[in-house]
Enzyme design. Structure first.
Site, PDB file in Angstrom:
ATOM      1  N   SER A  47       4.832   2.325   7.713  1.00  0.00           N
ATOM      2  CA  SER A  47       4.545   1.143   6.906  1.00  0.00           C
ATOM      3  C   SER A  47       5.747   0.736   6.065  1.00  0.00           C
ATOM      4  O   SER A  47       6.397   1.568   5.434  1.00  0.00           O
ATOM      5  CB  SER A  47       3.372   1.424   5.963  1.00  0.00           C
ATOM      6  OG  SER A  47       2.162   1.344   6.638  1.00  0.00           O
ATOM      7  N   HIS A  63       0.816  -1.215   0.000  1.00  0.00           N
ATOM      8  CA  HIS A  63       0.000   0.000   0.000  1.00  0.00           C
ATOM      9  C   HIS A  63       0.848   1.262   0.000  1.00  0.00           C
ATOM     10  O   HIS A  63       0.356   2.335  -0.342  1.00  0.00           O
ATOM     11  CB  HIS A  63      -0.986  -0.008   1.181  1.00  0.00           C
ATOM     12  CG  HIS A  63      -0.358   0.192   2.525  1.00  0.00           C
ATOM     13  ND1 HIS A  63      -0.010  -0.844   3.349  1.00  0.00           N
ATOM     14  CD2 HIS A  63      -0.018   1.324   3.196  1.00  0.00           C
ATOM     15  CE1 HIS A  63       0.503  -0.377   4.473  1.00  0.00           C
ATOM     16  NE2 HIS A  63       0.510   0.938   4.400  1.00  0.00           N
ATOM     17  N   ASP A 101       0.259  -7.713   1.300  1.00  0.00           N
ATOM     18  CA  ASP A 101       0.743  -6.340   1.449  1.00  0.00           C
ATOM     19  C   ASP A 101       2.267  -6.273   1.320  1.00  0.00           C
ATOM     20  O   ASP A 101       2.931  -5.557   2.063  1.00  0.00           O
ATOM     21  CB  ASP A 101       0.289  -5.732   2.775  1.00  0.00           C
ATOM     22  CG  ASP A 101       0.245  -4.206   2.723  1.00  0.00           C
ATOM     23  OD1 ASP A 101       0.458  -3.638   1.632  1.00  0.00           O
ATOM     24  OD2 ASP A 101       0.021  -3.578   3.776  1.00  0.00           O
ATOM     25  N   LEU A 104     -12.653 -17.731  -6.293  1.00  0.00           N
ATOM     26  CA  LEU A 104     -13.756 -18.688  -6.214  1.00  0.00           C
ATOM     27  C   LEU A 104     -15.081 -18.108  -6.690  1.00  0.00           C
ATOM     28  O   LEU A 104     -15.862 -18.772  -7.354  1.00  0.00           O
ATOM     29  CB  LEU A 104     -13.928 -19.161  -4.768  1.00  0.00           C
ATOM     30  CG  LEU A 104     -13.071 -20.325  -4.287  1.00  0.00           C
ATOM     31  CD1 LEU A 104     -13.269 -20.513  -2.791  1.00  0.00           C
ATOM     32  CD2 LEU A 104     -13.440 -21.591  -5.032  1.00  0.00           C
TER      33      LEU A 104
END
Length: 432
Positions: free
Chosen positions: A172, A70, A100, A227
């Site tokens: 982050s 991100h 991530d 799916l």
């Protein structure tokens, strides 16, 4: 050789100095000195922002840098600030949004970090986070492991390391280190979508970072399977359906999806995947983690008349295309006095201007970088509202003897985007 095999990679990454002796004093100053040469800041231009975006670290020789996915999302240009302060351009090797993890390559070869498996962490172990919180480069914060394996997202197969070392926007992608300066995890989120430190930081175990990075280096992409199901844990419905057995309930089936082709229907209760019991959606996420598009998945559906097993041939997940339409208009909530005045007559509550603290009597000097001349103030405001840029609308405002540049976001925030984490409110149903 560019990509090592899994066994060789683990041997290289985890064959490092021994852990400190029991009772030895913890010296994070020395630990930080060991890892600092391998830590980087991530810079970028795009998504309405320019400058510091987050942190990262060198995982492999050859200029291989890892950071959080991100952090680099939406960036047109990416740079890396090295430990010596020099800045170099970076190229994205691959990105995996589910874990991530993003892998970058830089044209220099800083030393890689030493790592230690997060599986050895215990609750209460001392750890430290290194990153660029709020743009303050190479910041070290110290804390302890709160939980070495915290489930966080029902659609993710990965447990996270929960700790209380302070994290803020810009942390982050930075490393979480132990007392020896070895990286045990990569910081990825603050709990509950908080924009500032709340004492609950979350980090992706280094074993997962290494494994995902190896696949991205080999293939440039992780083809995640799809799916076409919306699911919820049976336990969340048991108060309304006391007889419901353990499993996960199919709430919806996407038309023309692999699940639809296999004959699954809304209301089915899935109790096993490839022979392993299912009790919550993340059990299915774990079953899918090692599979790829084209692989077969056996799902067992329970029923009073007897269980049935269906075989699903997985398809590739469909990635949404970035929007190309013009941004939606935004109401800033500012009205100017009539005539040629630049003075604000009224500020509507629950609007970007109201949230930013603007008030009647403030003087508006410029809108989106354009100074107000004559009677053009109202027209500039309306034009900015009609076509806002992603970063928000910048207003130059004077109150008394003080002048401030205020950036109004479309949802009433001073800062229009959230560079740290992607912690959406947890919902009871989940897409696969």
């Amino acid at each position: 050789m560019l990509v090592l095999g899994a066994v060789a990679l683990v041997a290289v990454l985890f064959g490092v100095r021994p852990a400190p002796a029991a009772g030895a004093p913890i010296d994070f100053a020395a630990a930080a000195e060991r890892v600092d040469p391998s830590c980087v800041g991530i810079l970028g231009r795009g998504a309405g922002r320019t400058g510091d975006r987050g942190a990262g670290f060198v995982l492999r020789p050859g200029g291989i840098v890892v950071t959080a996915a991100h952090v680099v999302a939406g960036l047109g240009e990416i740079g890396v600030r090295l430990a010596d302060g020099n800045e170099v351009a970076a190229r994205v090797v691959g990105v995996d949004e589910l874990s991530d993890v993003a892998v970058l390559r830089v044209p220099v070869d800083p030393p890689p970090v030493a790592v230690a498996p997060s599986a050895t962490l215990r609750r209460g172990d001392a750890v430290a986070a290194i990153g660029d919180p709020l743009g303050f480069a190479a910041t070290l914060t110290v804390g302890h492991v709160s939980s070495p394996a915290r489930p966080f997202d029902e659609t993710s197969p990965y447990d996270l390391v929960q700790h209380d070392a302070a994290l803020n926007p810009g942390s982050s992608g930075g490393p979480l280190i132990d007392a020896e300066g070895r990286v045990v995890a990569m910081n990825v989120a603050i709990a509950d979508g908080a924009r500032r430190n709340v004492g609950i930081g979350l980090a992706l175990p280094i074993e997962v970072v290494a494994r995902i990075s190896e696949r991205l280096l080999a293939d440039g992409d992780l083809a995640r399977p799809h799916l076409g199901l919306r699911l919820r844990a049976a336990a969340t419905l048991r108060s309304a359906i006391p007889s419901l057995a353990a499993g996960i309930v199919v709430e919806a089936v996407e038309p023309a999806s692999p699940a639809a082709a296999a004959g699954l229907e809304p209301g089915d209760l899935l109790i096993a995947a490839n022979g392993r019991p299912l009790e919550r959606p993340r059990d299915l996420a774990r079953a899918l983690e090692t599979l790829r598009p084209g692989d077969l998945l056996r799902l067992t559906a329970g029923a009073a008349e007897g269980d049935r097993t269906v075989t699903v041939r997985l398809a590739a997940a469909i990635r949404p295309r970035p929007p190309t339409a013009a941004p939606e208009p935004v109401a800033l909530g500012v009205d100017l006095e009539p005539g040629a005045s630049r003075r604000i007559a009224a500020v509507a509550p629950d609007t970007p201007a109201g949230s930013a603290g603007l008030a009647a009597g403030d003087e508006l000097l410029a809108v989106a970088g354009r100074r107000i001349e004559g009677e053009g103030g109202a027209s500039l405001l309306r034009a900015a509202e009609a076509a806002p840029v992603p970063g928000g609308v910048a207003l130059l405002v004077r109150r008394g003897d003080t002048t401030r540049l205020v950036v109004l976001g479309p949802r009433g925030r001073l800062d229009a985007d959230a560079p740290f984490g992607s912690n959406a409110e947890a919902l009871s149903s989940h897409l696969f």
